[in-house]
Design a protein around this motif. Structure first.
Motif, short mmCIF file in Angstrom:
data_model
loop_
_atom_site.label_atom_id
_atom_site.label_comp_id
_atom_site.label_asym_id
_atom_site.label_seq_id
_atom_site.Cartn_x
_atom_site.Cartn_y
_atom_site.Cartn_z
N THR A 333 1.77 3.76 -1.69
CA THR A 333 0.72 2.75 -1.88
C THR A 333 -0.66 3.40 -1.82
O THR A 333 -1.54 3.13 -2.66
N PHE A 337 -3.72 3.68 -4.77
CA PHE A 337 -5.15 3.40 -4.57
C PHE A 337 -5.99 4.65 -4.82
O PHE A 337 -7.08 4.58 -5.37
N GLN A 352 -10.93 0.30 4.58
CA GLN A 352 -10.13 -0.52 3.67
C GLN A 352 -8.73 0.08 3.49
O GLN A 352 -7.74 -0.65 3.42
N TYR A 353 -8.65 1.40 3.42
CA TYR A 353 -7.33 2.05 3.41
C TYR A 353 -6.55 1.70 4.68
O TYR A 353 -5.34 1.41 4.63
N ILE A 356 -5.15 -1.83 4.58
CA ILE A 356 -3.99 -1.89 3.69
C ILE A 356 -2.76 -1.31 4.37
O ILE A 356 -1.65 -1.86 4.30
N ALA A 359 -1.41 -3.69 6.95
CA ALA A 359 -0.70 -4.79 6.28
C ALA A 359 0.71 -4.35 5.90
O ALA A 359 1.67 -5.13 6.02
N ILE A 391 -2.01 -7.94 0.21
CA ILE A 391 -2.62 -6.70 -0.30
C ILE A 391 -3.22 -6.91 -1.69
O ILE A 391 -4.29 -6.38 -2.01
N THR A 392 -2.55 -7.71 -2.52
CA THR A 392 -3.07 -7.97 -3.87
C THR A 392 -4.40 -8.70 -3.81
O THR A 392 -5.37 -8.35 -4.51
N TYR A 394 -6.47 -8.79 -1.25
CA TYR A 394 -7.46 -7.89 -0.62
C TYR A 394 -7.94 -6.86 -1.64
O TYR A 394 -9.13 -6.49 -1.66
N SER A 395 -7.03 -6.39 -2.50
CA SER A 395 -7.40 -5.42 -3.53
C SER A 395 -8.39 -6.02 -4.52
O SER A 395 -9.26 -5.32 -5.05
#
Length: 456
Positions: A333, A337, A352-353, A356, A359, A391-392, A394-395
């Protein structure tokens, strides 16, 4: 107002962190290593819950009835042995001989032993845990041939025939739910627990009242029948002490595991959703012990055979296998990114990494907690959909576009599906996993070919 400027070295370092591919790679690698810490805690949680399950299962089994193993029936026949001692008499200048008599026991196994076993199985639950238990009716019949111990150096006149008895050993004395009597040529004899027997195993002993062996075992064949009803759990086994031993077992349990040194006959074995039927036949030549034993009952537990009744779906084992792929999920994942960040020039902050990654680790705690109240597939779907959706979304806030978040959601869906398939497989898990990882590597190599690695 005076404006303060950062030192040139600090400006250069900050700019390097933002623009350098090498810096981003180091940062992503460092975060992956950091996230191994919560993954290890999750693995400990899964193991703790699995141990708790086993404790509850053991507690249920101890109250209902433990494993059932039957070893018998065997004839217990006392006999006399003699020792001579010489004593020198100083007055008469002669030796005085004294003969001492000792009582020992011989144990004789039957010529034929047949068992018909009917097992009614069910599961008992306590909280979120369950255990397989059963009630079984075991009906035995067989035959003894006339006892001859001359090959062991014991004369017939030294055998105490009127003190003969029958001995049965079992692993589950408290699970017996009926009176135990044996019929020898249609004459019944009752059993009592014998705690004084020299016992070289963890089995309890039942011994019958005295039998006149001159009538029963000395000169003629003797037929026997007896029945035992047990409450038991997990395993049901028999030791093949007959020169020919046969066992027929039928049960409503749909997931049997046949255990021990001997497997049932393939021609007669049948397993369906309604239960199973199995037949065993063990010959004298198939085992490494004789029909007659002196002094003590041998420990023959290693020769036992039978069936294991278990709840086949082990949610914690599947969760543990899933968690072992946590490093792969987080690494791939982050790689997605990283490639998006590198190719699109969109800046993604280390925080932010980290969000993720956390999560992704939450997937496993959700999986374990939900699977305790539902089956593994439903728990996997709920946990997977929740984490992928989180995650989607948040992305979307990070990447400011729909294209990349949708790609990330699709990638995670494919990855979790791939891991679920591997978990379900047994014989082909390594093959499918290797092929899948090879394809992932090929895709990464294809996508990363456009990156200018010399820039940073």
């Amino acid at each position: 107002m005076e404006i303060q400027h950062l030192p040139p070295q600090q400006n250069k370092f900050s700019q390097w962190l933002k623009t350098s591919i090498t810096a981003r790679m180091l940062m992503v690698g460092f975060l992956v290593i950091i996230l191994l810490i919560p993954l290890s805690f999750i693995n400990n949680l899964i193991n703790e819950r699995a141990f708790r399950q086993q404790d509850v299962v053991n507690e249920i089994n101890q109250k209902w009835g433990n494993n059932v193993l039957v070893y018998g029936p065997m004839i217990k026949l006392p006999y006399k042995t003699y020792t001579e001692t010489k004593t020198y008499n100083e007055k008469t200048k002669t030796y005085f001989k004294e003969t001492q008599i000792h009582k020992k026991y011989a144990y004789i196994f039957p010529e034929h032993l047949n068992a018909k076993v009917d097992v009614n199985s069910k599961t008992l639950k306590r909280g979120n845990f369950e255990s397989a238990v059963f009630t079984t009716q075991m009906d035995f019949n067989g035959q003894y041939i006339p006892v001859d111990l001359t090959s062991k150096g014991i004369k017939s006149e030294d055998i105490i025939w009127d003190k003969a008895s029958i001995v049965i050993k079992t692993s589950n004395l408290k699970g017996i739910k009926s009176e135990v009597q044996i019929k020898l040529n249609n004459k019944a004899y009752s059993f009592e627990t014998n705690f004084n027997q020299n016992n070289n195993s963890n089995l309890d002993i039942l011994e019958s009242s005295f039998i006149n062996g001159s009538d029963a075992f000395k000169t003629k064949k003797t037929d026997f029948t007896f029945s035992i009803k047990f409450n038991g759990s997990t395993k049901l086994e028999l030791i093949p002490i007959g020169k020919t031993t046969k066992m027929e077992m039928s049960s409503n349990w749909a997931d049997p595991s046949f255990i021990g040194n001997y497997l049932p006959n393939d021609e007669t074995k049948s397993i369906s959703k309604k239960g199973f039927k199995a037949d065993w036949k063990v010959l004298y030549i198939n085992r490494a012990f004789s029909q007659q034993h002196l002094k003590k009952i041998p420990n023959l537990n290693q020769f036992a055979f039978g069936t294991k009744f278990m709840v086949m779906v082990d949610e914690y084992q599947k969760s543990e296998r899933s968690a072992k792929y946590g490093f792969l999920v987080i690494g791939l994942t982050f790689l997605v990114f990283f490639l998006i960040q590198t190719l699109s020039k969109i800046n993604i902050h280390p925080f932010q990494y980290l969000m993720i990654g956390l999560a992704l680790t939450m997937f496993y705690t959700l999986l374990v907690s939900i699977s305790e109240h539902s089956n593994f597939l439903k728990a996997y779907l709920v946990a997977g959909i929740s984490v992928i959706a989180l995650i989607t979304l948040y992305s979307k806030s990070i990447l400011k576009t729909f294209k990349f978040p949708l790609f990330i959601g699709a990638s995670l869906s494919a990855l979790y599906t791939f891991i679920y398939v591997i978990i379900q497989l047994e014989n082909y898990a390594l093959l499918v996993g290797s092929i899948g990882l090879f394809l992932i590597l090929a895709i990464v190599m294809f996508v990363s070919r456009k990156i200018d690695w010399n820039n940073g």
